[in-house]
Design a protein around this motif. Structure first.
Motif, PDB file in Angstrom:
ATOM      1  N   PHE A 263      44.419  41.060  33.303  1.00 52.99           N
ATOM      2  CA  PHE A 263      45.198  40.186  34.180  1.00 52.99           C
ATOM      3  C   PHE A 263      46.408  40.855  34.832  1.00 52.99           C
ATOM      4  O   PHE A 263      46.889  40.376  35.858  1.00 52.99           O
ATOM      5  N   TRP A 264      46.891  41.964  34.255  1.00 55.38           N
ATOM      6  CA  TRP A 264      48.077  42.619  34.818  1.00 55.38           C
ATOM      7  C   TRP A 264      47.854  44.084  35.162  1.00 55.38           C
ATOM      8  O   TRP A 264      48.696  44.700  35.797  1.00 55.38           O
TER       9      TRP A 264
ATOM     10  N   ALA B 233      45.988  33.906  28.079  1.00 57.39           N
ATOM     11  CA  ALA B 233      45.415  34.165  29.399  1.00 57.39           C
ATOM     12  C   ALA B 233      46.101  33.318  30.458  1.00 57.39           C
ATOM     13  O   ALA B 233      46.444  33.798  31.547  1.00 57.39           O
TER      14      ALA B 233
ATOM     15  N   LEU C  31      48.372  34.560  33.683  1.00 61.83           N
ATOM     16  CA  LEU C  31      48.049  34.131  35.047  1.00 61.83           C
ATOM     17  C   LEU C  31      49.227  33.422  35.714  1.00 61.83           C
ATOM     18  O   LEU C  31      49.311  33.380  36.945  1.00 61.83           O
TER      19      LEU C  31
ATOM     20  N   ALA D 186      50.019  38.965  37.848  1.00 59.68           N
ATOM     21  CA  ALA D 186      48.579  38.723  37.961  1.00 59.68           C
ATOM     22  C   ALA D 186      48.105  38.741  39.412  1.00 59.68           C
ATOM     23  O   ALA D 186      46.920  38.977  39.676  1.00 59.68           O
TER      24      ALA D 186
ATOM     25  N   TRP E  31      32.934  38.627  38.338  1.00 59.22           N
ATOM     26  CA  TRP E  31      34.145  38.686  37.516  1.00 59.22           C
ATOM     27  C   TRP E  31      33.833  39.277  36.140  1.00 59.22           C
ATOM     28  O   TRP E  31      34.650  39.997  35.554  1.00 59.22           O
TER      29      TRP E  31
ATOM     30  N   SER F  51      35.676  42.545  34.662  1.00 59.47           N
ATOM     31  CA  SER F  51      36.375  42.492  33.372  1.00 59.47           C
ATOM     32  C   SER F  51      35.814  43.506  32.389  1.00 59.47           C
ATOM     33  O   SER F  51      36.544  44.051  31.558  1.00 59.47           O
TER      34      SER F  51
ATOM     35  N   ARG G  88      40.555  29.648  38.889  1.00 59.56           N
ATOM     36  CA  ARG G  88      41.501  30.002  37.826  1.00 59.56           C
ATOM     37  C   ARG G  88      40.857  29.833  36.453  1.00 59.56           C
ATOM     38  O   ARG G  88      40.992  30.704  35.577  1.00 59.56           O
TER      39      ARG G  88
ATOM     40  N   LEU H 149      38.589  32.614  35.305  1.00 60.11           N
ATOM     41  CA  LEU H 149      39.260  33.779  34.722  1.00 60.11           C
ATOM     42  C   LEU H 149      39.628  33.528  33.261  1.00 60.11           C
ATOM     43  O   LEU H 149      39.513  34.421  32.417  1.00 60.11           O
TER      44      LEU H 149
END
Length: 563
Positions: free
Chosen positions: A234-235, A262, A266, A271, A510, A514, A542, A545
């Motif tokens: 996420f970062w 998580a 976000l 993010a 996604w 990931s 959202r 994720l």
């Protein structure tokens, strides 16, 4: 002692540290195949033991993953402060297609290893003069022992993103002592920093897993490993203090705890660049960075416009993930756009006067409704002076339908003929679909790509194609559940927005991002989980994720075969 002298002095220590850490770091499988079993580097078949059963935990392959150049740069800044400039020497690659964290491409050779060494020396040379600030300890006033403890018990564990093993701490302490015998505290600390910055524990997602699960054949990731997985997903950088504290307290041990973290990540501005990067790579915007347009036909297409086009794609997806918590169908049909001065001119809307200011706008919904109608995507998937229904159709087929397309045969001439301005391009492309060598693939791409003919090679709207009116009739054939005929890209977007196949593909994309690899047959339970969660959230981007972080592929890893 200069950085080069420290490097020369510490080179045997560096080599020893790398060798000693190799066995601990190399615990993942190298490579993973495609969903259909045809991918590079892996069989793609089901795991040992027969067909998949989604009633048991099946995390799929767990490759050894090296930090990307961007992740390395972000981690260096997180570790030492924004004033430290990460070295440009660190090896990396810029993808023109696919995701930039693909383990098959994110590898290094001997030259790359030397670049890692150079990068470590450059970073260490910047940190050493400000060592007392980094360690919050001054060796002259506090003594060597206190500052060495600050280095080995605080800074290095954060660099390794977990507590040090006793033997790791002893090895680094020995490296310090050897260097300290011939130099100052700063010299010796510099050697330790170079060792750390070249170690597998720092350069790789160092994952060993926790105790084997009762399910058999799999291990739960440790809390420390989950903290890193969350932060890099996420970062794109190392965990912050909150994640480290949660790992230390054993508070990343349930799916609910992981999901809560998580959502926290976000909620943070850090993010946004990650989502923007995903959007850019997903939509093949890497092509745009290297694209040239005929200056006689498109004199206003400059580097600044291309960069703005790329940025809009990230801002658009970010808008639906962060600002509105929107859905996939909204993303594929929205007339909302984001423009700076140059991009506003491309769309013919009022916007900011400068290239540095951005503004949300409403675009003409008859021309620009949905992600696929954006000028940047159209410009990226086109040639210097011609549109390309082939490239544009290929983008839809691969990125939104997850269809696997083989490259053209080596003996096929792919050079475009000159366009006949008196004949619609759809008629000229008929050759692709009737040629027995080319037809099997082009029938899957060209009819989709023809729906984008209203967008010229620079992404601007047009009504004429040479001397004839645009025919933007398109069609999807031979899909799993998305076949249909449509008039233009706006109708295509609306058609795709209703497709369960597209929703599954977006979840798959996604997942691939990931995992840092392509999907394989063994990943179908993970993708089923993501697809079901996605549908249950009414296709909330959202929540998709968040569901990645609670999937088996994220929480578990397979046992190494020798165990």
């Amino acid at each position: 002692m200069t950085p080069r002298q420290r490097r020369s002095h510490g080179i045997s220590l560096v080599s020893l540290a790398l060798l000693a850490g190799a066995l601990a770091a190399c615990v993942g499988e190298i490579g993973a195949g495609h969903e259909d079993g045809g991918g590079p580097g892996g069989s793609g078949g089901p795991p040992p033991g027969g067909p998949l059963s989604c009633e048991v935990i099946e995390p799929g392959a767990t490759p050894l993953r090296r930090l990307t150049r961007l992740q390395y740069q972000n981690t260096v800044r997180s570790l030492f402060g924004e004033s430290v400039l990460p070295s440009e020497s660190f090896p990396g690659f810029e993808p023109k297609s696919g995701f930039g964290n693909d383990i098959q491409l994110n590898t290094i050779d001997l030259t790359g290893t030397e670049k890692v060494m150079d990068a470590a020396a450059e970073v260490s040379a910047q940190v050493v003069p400000a060592l007392s600030e980094v360690l919050a300890c001054d060796a002259q006033s506090d003594g060597d022992a206190a500052c060495l403890a600050a280095l080995l018990d605080d800074l290095v564990p954060r660099a390794y993103r977990r507590p040090l093993l006793a033997e790791e701490r002893d090895r680094l302490a020995t490296a310090f002592d050897v260097a300290r015998a011939d130099g100052t505290f700063a010299d010796a600390a510099g050697v330790v920093l170079e060792v750390v910055l070249q170690s597998p524990q720092f350069l790789y997602m160092h994952e060993t897993g926790d105790a084997p699960s009762a399910e058999g054949g799999v291990m739960r990731m440790t809390d420390w490993e989950l903290a890193s997985r969350l932060s890099y997903l996420f970062w794109n950088t190392m965990p912050d203090g909150v994640l480290f504290d949660a790992a230390a307290a054993g508070e990343l041990h349930t799916p609910e705890q992981v999901a809560a973290q998580a959502r926290r990540l976000l909620d943070d501005e850090r993010a946004r660049p990650v989502v923007a990067l995903f959007a850019s790579e997903w939509m093949g915007m890497g092509r745009l960075a290297h694209a040239t347009k005929d200056p006689d036909l498109f004199p206003d297409f400059a580097d600044g416009v291309a960069a703005a086009m790329d940025e809009e794609i990230g801002r658009l997806l970010g808008h639906f993930v962060f600002d509105t918590e929107g859905t996939l169908d909204e993303l594929l049909t929205t007339p909302v756009g984001f423009v700076n001065g140059p991009l506003a001119a491309v769309y013919g809307v009022a916007g900011p006067a400068s290239a540095d200011a951005w503004q949300q706008v409403e675009l003409d919904p008859s021309q620009r409704a949905g992600l696929l109608t954006r000028a940047g995507i159209m410009a990226a998937q086109a040639h210097a002076g011609q549109t390309s229904p082939v490239l544009r159709g290929k983008l839809v087929r691969e990125q939104l339908l997850c269809g696997a397309l083989a490259p053209p045969p080596a003996n096929v001439d792919v050079v475009l003929p000159d366009v006949d301005p008196s004949v619609p391009l759809s008629e000229q492309l008929e050759q692709h679909r009737t040629d027995p060598v080319c037809g099997s693939c082009h029938v899957l791409m060209d009819p989709i790509g023809l729906a984008f003919q209203h967008y010229d090679p620079a992404g601007a709207w047009r009504d004429q194609e040479g001397e004839v009116a645009i025919d933007a009739t398109g069609e999807i054939v031979s899909s799993k559940s998305s076949d249909g005929v449509f008039e233009g890209a706006v109708e295509l977007g609306a058609h795709l927005a209703e497709s369960d196949e597209v929703a599954r593909c977006v979840a798959t994309q996604w997942f691939r991002y990931s995992a840092g690899r392509d999907s394989a047959a063994a990943d179908q339970c993970n993708i089923d989980h993501l697809e079901a969660s996605f549908a249950a959230s009414d296709l909330s981007l959202r929540e998709l994720l968040v569901s990645i972080a609670t999937s088996d592929g994220f929480l578990y890893r397979r046992l190494p075969e020798d165990k």
